[in-house]
Design a protein around this motif. Sequence first.
Motif, PDB file in Angstrom:
ATOM      1  N   ILE A   1      -1.208  -6.209  -9.550  1.00  0.00           N
ATOM      2  CA  ILE A   1      -1.863  -7.509  -9.625  1.00  0.00           C
ATOM      3  C   ILE A   1      -1.138  -8.597  -8.845  1.00  0.00           C
ATOM      4  O   ILE A   1      -1.596  -9.724  -8.816  1.00  0.00           O
TER       5      ILE A   1
ATOM      6  N   HIS B   1      -3.070   3.201  -3.053  1.00  0.00           N
ATOM      7  CA  HIS B   1      -1.860   3.032  -2.252  1.00  0.00           C
ATOM      8  C   HIS B   1      -0.623   2.866  -3.133  1.00  0.00           C
ATOM      9  O   HIS B   1       0.423   3.466  -2.887  1.00  0.00           O
TER      10      HIS B   1
ATOM     11  N   THR C   1      -8.652   1.058  -3.374  1.00  0.00           N
ATOM     12  CA  THR C   1      -7.758   1.545  -2.320  1.00  0.00           C
ATOM     13  C   THR C   1      -6.353   1.021  -2.553  1.00  0.00           C
ATOM     14  O   THR C   1      -5.367   1.708  -2.297  1.00  0.00           O
ATOM     15  N   HIS C   2      -6.298  -0.215  -3.068  1.00  0.00           N
ATOM     16  CA  HIS C   2      -5.004  -0.808  -3.345  1.00  0.00           C
ATOM     17  C   HIS C   2      -4.279   0.014  -4.412  1.00  0.00           C
ATOM     18  O   HIS C   2      -3.108   0.367  -4.264  1.00  0.00           O
TER      19      HIS C   2
ATOM     20  N   ARG D   1      -2.613 -17.672  -5.317  1.00  0.00           N
ATOM     21  CA  ARG D   1      -3.784 -17.011  -5.879  1.00  0.00           C
ATOM     22  C   ARG D   1      -5.092 -17.712  -5.534  1.00  0.00           C
ATOM     23  O   ARG D   1      -6.137 -17.358  -6.041  1.00  0.00           O
TER      24      ARG D   1
ATOM     25  N   ASP E   1     -11.836 -17.413   3.485  1.00  0.00           N
ATOM     26  CA  ASP E   1     -11.790 -16.567   2.290  1.00  0.00           C
ATOM     27  C   ASP E   1     -10.492 -15.786   2.181  1.00  0.00           C
ATOM     28  O   ASP E   1     -10.376 -14.889   1.361  1.00  0.00           O
ATOM     29  N   ARG E   2      -9.530 -16.126   3.015  1.00  0.00           N
ATOM     30  CA  ARG E   2      -8.260 -15.399   2.940  1.00  0.00           C
ATOM     31  C   ARG E   2      -7.294 -16.083   1.983  1.00  0.00           C
ATOM     32  O   ARG E   2      -7.387 -17.278   1.732  1.00  0.00           O
ATOM     33  N   PHE E   3      -6.333 -15.285   1.528  1.00  0.00           N
ATOM     34  CA  PHE E   3      -5.263 -15.823   0.699  1.00  0.00           C
ATOM     35  C   PHE E   3      -4.120 -16.292   1.597  1.00  0.00           C
ATOM     36  O   PHE E   3      -3.984 -15.813   2.728  1.00  0.00           O
TER      37      PHE E   3
ATOM     38  N   ARG F   1       1.436  -8.199  -2.681  1.00  0.00           N
ATOM     39  CA  ARG F   1       1.531  -6.795  -2.317  1.00  0.00           C
ATOM     40  C   ARG F   1       0.307  -6.317  -1.549  1.00  0.00           C
ATOM     41  O   ARG F   1       0.280  -5.231  -1.023  1.00  0.00           O
ATOM     42  N   ARG F   2      -0.724  -7.154  -1.552  1.00  0.00           N
ATOM     43  CA  ARG F   2      -1.948  -6.728  -0.887  1.00  0.00           C
ATOM     44  C   ARG F   2      -1.953  -7.100   0.567  1.00  0.00           C
ATOM     45  O   ARG F   2      -2.667  -7.992   0.994  1.00  0.00           O
ATOM     46  N   THR F   3      -1.137  -6.468   1.347  1.00  0.00           N
ATOM     47  CA  THR F   3      -1.119  -6.831   2.759  1.00  0.00           C
ATOM     48  C   THR F   3      -1.794  -5.779   3.595  1.00  0.00           C
ATOM     49  O   THR F   3      -2.061  -4.707   3.136  1.00  0.00           O
TER      50      THR F   3
ATOM     51  N   GLN G   1     -12.247 -12.518  -5.229  1.00  0.00           N
ATOM     52  CA  GLN G   1     -11.028 -11.855  -5.670  1.00  0.00           C
ATOM     53  C   GLN G   1     -10.217 -11.350  -4.501  1.00  0.00           C
ATOM     54  O   GLN G   1      -9.014 -11.300  -4.532  1.00  0.00           O
ATOM     55  N   GLN G   2     -10.893 -10.993  -3.443  1.00  0.00           N
ATOM     56  CA  GLN G   2     -10.095 -10.610  -2.289  1.00  0.00           C
ATOM     57  C   GLN G   2     -10.806 -10.955  -1.006  1.00  0.00           C
ATOM     58  O   GLN G   2     -12.013 -11.068  -0.966  1.00  0.00           O
ATOM     59  N   ALA G   3     -10.024 -11.171  -0.001  1.00  0.00           N
ATOM     60  CA  ALA G   3     -10.588 -11.528   1.282  1.00  0.00           C
ATOM     61  C   ALA G   3     -11.253 -10.298   1.879  1.00  0.00           C
ATOM     62  O   ALA G   3     -10.893  -9.174   1.554  1.00  0.00           O
ATOM     63  N   PRO G   4     -12.213 -10.507   2.772  1.00  0.00           N
ATOM     64  CA  PRO G   4     -12.926  -9.380   3.347  1.00  0.00           C
ATOM     65  C   PRO G   4     -11.985  -8.418   4.068  1.00  0.00           C
ATOM     66  O   PRO G   4     -12.217  -7.212   4.100  1.00  0.00           O
ATOM     67  N   SER G   5     -10.911  -8.964   4.614  1.00  0.00           N
ATOM     68  CA  SER G   5     -10.052  -8.111   5.413  1.00  0.00           C
ATOM     69  C   SER G   5      -9.094  -7.296   4.552  1.00  0.00           C
ATOM     70  O   SER G   5      -8.481  -6.355   5.026  1.00  0.00           O
ATOM     71  N   SER G   6      -8.953  -7.683   3.286  1.00  0.00           N
ATOM     72  CA  SER G   6      -7.976  -6.958   2.482  1.00  0.00           C
ATOM     73  C   SER G   6      -8.662  -5.798   1.758  1.00  0.00           C
ATOM     74  O   SER G   6      -9.846  -5.850   1.469  1.00  0.00           O
ATOM     75  N   PRO G   7      -7.933  -4.748   1.476  1.00  0.00           N
ATOM     76  CA  PRO G   7      -8.545  -3.579   0.874  1.00  0.00           C
ATOM     77  C   PRO G   7      -9.022  -3.865  -0.544  1.00  0.00           C
ATOM     78  O   PRO G   7      -8.536  -4.774  -1.198  1.00  0.00           O
TER      79      PRO G   7
ATOM     80  N   HIS H   1      -1.072 -15.598   1.939  1.00  0.00           N
ATOM     81  CA  HIS H   1      -0.165 -14.645   2.588  1.00  0.00           C
ATOM     82  C   HIS H   1      -0.841 -13.884   3.713  1.00  0.00           C
ATOM     83  O   HIS H   1      -0.184 -13.151   4.439  1.00  0.00           O
ATOM     84  N   GLN H   2      -2.154 -14.068   3.857  1.00  0.00           N
ATOM     85  CA  GLN H   2      -2.840 -13.424   4.973  1.00  0.00           C
ATOM     86  C   GLN H   2      -2.998 -14.371   6.157  1.00  0.00           C
ATOM     87  O   GLN H   2      -3.655 -14.025   7.132  1.00  0.00           O
TER      88      GLN H   2
ATOM     89  N   ARG I   1       2.344  -0.266   5.980  1.00  0.00           N
ATOM     90  CA  ARG I   1       1.144   0.306   5.407  1.00  0.00           C
ATOM     91  C   ARG I   1       0.087   0.616   6.441  1.00  0.00           C
ATOM     92  O   ARG I   1      -0.716   1.508   6.282  1.00  0.00           O
ATOM     93  N   ARG I   2       0.055  -0.183   7.507  1.00  0.00           N
ATOM     94  CA  ARG I   2      -0.971   0.018   8.528  1.00  0.00           C
ATOM     95  C   ARG I   2      -0.404   0.788   9.702  1.00  0.00           C
ATOM     96  O   ARG I   2      -0.739   0.530  10.848  1.00  0.00           O
TER      97      ARG I   2
ATOM     98  N   PRO J   1      -0.615 -10.604  -5.705  1.00  0.00           N
ATOM     99  CA  PRO J   1      -1.369 -10.717  -4.452  1.00  0.00           C
ATOM    100  C   PRO J   1      -0.501 -10.480  -3.224  1.00  0.00           C
ATOM    101  O   PRO J   1      -1.001 -10.078  -2.176  1.00  0.00           O
TER     102      PRO J   1
END
Lengths: 566, 300
Positions: B294, B29, B25-26, A408, A450-452, B298-300, B15-21, A454-455, A19-20, B296
């Motif tokens: 939904i 994609h 955008t998700h 989650r 604040d990351r999940f 998949r949100r890489t 709901q999402q980390a700052p680095s994730s879209p 998988h990050q 994706r990136r 998570p």
Amino acid sequence: MIPSPLLAIRNLTVEFATRRGTVTAVKAIDIDVGKGETVAIVGESGSGKSVTSYALMRILDRAGRIASGSMIFSGLELARMPELEMRNLRGRELSMIFQNPRAALNPIRKIGHQIEDVLRQHALVGATQAQQKAIEALANVRIARPEERYHAYPFELSGGMCQRVVIALALACRPQLLIADEPTTGLDVTTQKAVMDLVSELTRERAMSSILITHDLGLAAAYADRVVVMEKGDVVETADADTIFRTPYHAYTRKLMRATPRPGCQLRDLLPEETTSPAPSPVADQPSKQQHAPLLRVENLIKEYPKAKSAGSLLSLLGGKSEEPFRAVNAISFFVGRGESVGLVGESGCGKSTTSLMVARLIDATSGRIEFDGTDLTQIPARQFAASPFRARIQMVFQDPTDSLNPRFTAARAIADPLLRFPRLKHGESMRQRCEKLAGQVGLPLDLLDRFPHQLSGGQKARVGIARAIALEPDLIILDEPTAALDVSVQAVVLNLLQDLKQKLGMSYLFVSHDLHVVGLMCDRLIVMRGGEIVEQGNSADILANPRHEYTQALIAAIPAPPASR
Amino acid sequence: MSESSGVQPALKVRQQAPSSPGILTHAIHIIAENPVTGLAFGLFTLIVFAALFGPMIAPFDPLASNTTEALKGPTRVHWFGTDQLGRDIFSRVLVATRLDFTIAIASVALVFFLGGLAGVTAGYFGGWVDKLVGRVADTIMAFPLFVLAMGIVAALGNSVTNIIIATAIINFPLYARVARAEANVRREAGFVQAARLAGNSEWRLLLTQIVPNIMPIMAVQMSLTMGYAILNAAGLSFIGLGVRPPTPEWGIMVAEGASFIVSGEWWIAFFPGLALMIAVFCFNLLGDGVRDLIDPQRRT
């Protein structure tokens, strides 16, 4: 060097479309494998060692492609060979053994038939001799009673046996090159030794070449002729197995070697030279506080499981006698002193995990006592233990950092979870501040909170798990193979972190592991288990230096010779 | 680094980390990766739009008969033609969307809540709860489901509420079984054990650890059964149970038009049937898209 190697990889570059944008997993590497030679590719996760082997077999997944370079295998160019011709080579000329033998076998087909499939695929046998050949193949990998085992299904065999069957499959057509991708990662040390001895014996017998892909330097040192060290897609060093471990040339190789636990080294020795902290804390230096009442005393602990219910359950319904239950843990007794680390060692199925779950009060014991700080905890059922004040004092760090974090929950939420049930906030401190303080203690960068899961990387996830375990300032932490899923360099850091935390917070550890070297580094005392019983316990240095029980001796002997001792 | 003031509920579950879209955008994609998902989302928007604004934008009164215009084929005025009473079929199809959509949503929401809860409880605690839920599901599955739905509506009475209840009941085993299986495999997962160590009670574990993690698969299930629920409601109306004429409803309209097909007036049954087909098709396709959206991972 040998004039024309069996396999010559030149300038191989493998790219993945993500994706990136495009990620280059393997960057213009050169590897040669001579005839009859065993080459080990060593590296940590993400080094591109597995991708290299997949490229060689041309089984990269759809996103991956060979961007450039050539792979000449006995005169044939594999990089641009049409799929149809490639299919002919796979299994017959090039074979591969995968990490998880159970996943590599079809669970609903008899193993004998699976071997026949390979033979027939390459039209090496007719239908009549197929069975004969398959039994021969099983006998070749030293499977006892091959005629009987021909009819076995994979689930009826142990992990080591399955790996032998996979080897039989791989070698059935007498290939010239065998690729073994972490062939023994899920196996016990004694099984690992048996499997690796078998592979090296068979390849030598048949004058085959092989590529051994592993993260374990000791394994590479013990079984390879030449070692290729990979880091982030690059080959950083290639040398003979003897020289590379005696005189490692590249900094990365040296770092890997330092990080590998070996006999006679200290915990601090595992860290890279430049970061060694000035506070050496050798385990042996600690004043022994065992004279006081121990924190945890386990007496005659027994755990029984009912036998698998097949025909048995029906019989018992009809009033027949139920079968003897299976004893996973058989009347064991031990203690853990305050501030002490005790190692619980054994191979899979020895009951060490069951013991640790009972001590953590996640499952109930069948009988026996678990005395914690003077109170018998078996009086409180596991279901109700969550509400007990003792819950906060016994915590656990799990084996798989990925599996033990809720996908989650953010890292901060995961760390805060115990604090939500047992408020331990200092006056005027917010939950966020407490999480940040804990993250600081385990060395987790605050912006990762604040990351999940998988990050996060494996090491970062392990830190989150540790932060969660120390959040309640427990007295006892049960460490269930806390570093088994981590790379050696990460393992070195995490082990040191655990040791520092223990001294800072005055905790006791019950360290469950299969790796004797790691346990030796971490623990004051050792308990060796086998088949639900304790076969030996005592001071860890003593046990490692001169083990008394023959099982302990076998365990120590099975560990592949670590590089430094060569 | 301390960004939270002391008073504030300190724990921020973002709901999402700052680095994730971001979610948008998700979504873009996901749609770009699989155009079929885009099509499904487009159709879904269309259906929701028709359900919300159908009665306002319908060119004719769906109930007003006009015998001079009866049985006309599709024209510029009556896009989908008119039926035997001269009612505009386009308006009727449009207005019917709200009723059919409501039945589907309500029944799926009901069964999601009941079946999901029963299944999760059964899978997590096992024992007698598991046996009870399992046998109830087996009993329902033992009937031909449509016949069961007919029986329920016939017994309870002909009303929209009872159609919703009947549709929910026949879908119960699907939800209960999926939820049970998913909860069962996660019962001993590391993160559940870890939460248990953190002192969470079993019910809290179930609600905070297990349920959020089986939402993706349940969402897929919901999307798939939505189509089935619409079809079921239309089927009941088709055979004369449930919604009564002259209320515009796709099933009734197909039933009314069926007798005219032989005499050549195909449009009366065709267009409501087409609407039904598109709706079911859309919900079936939506399942995959919802899961991608939904999950998570998949949100890489």
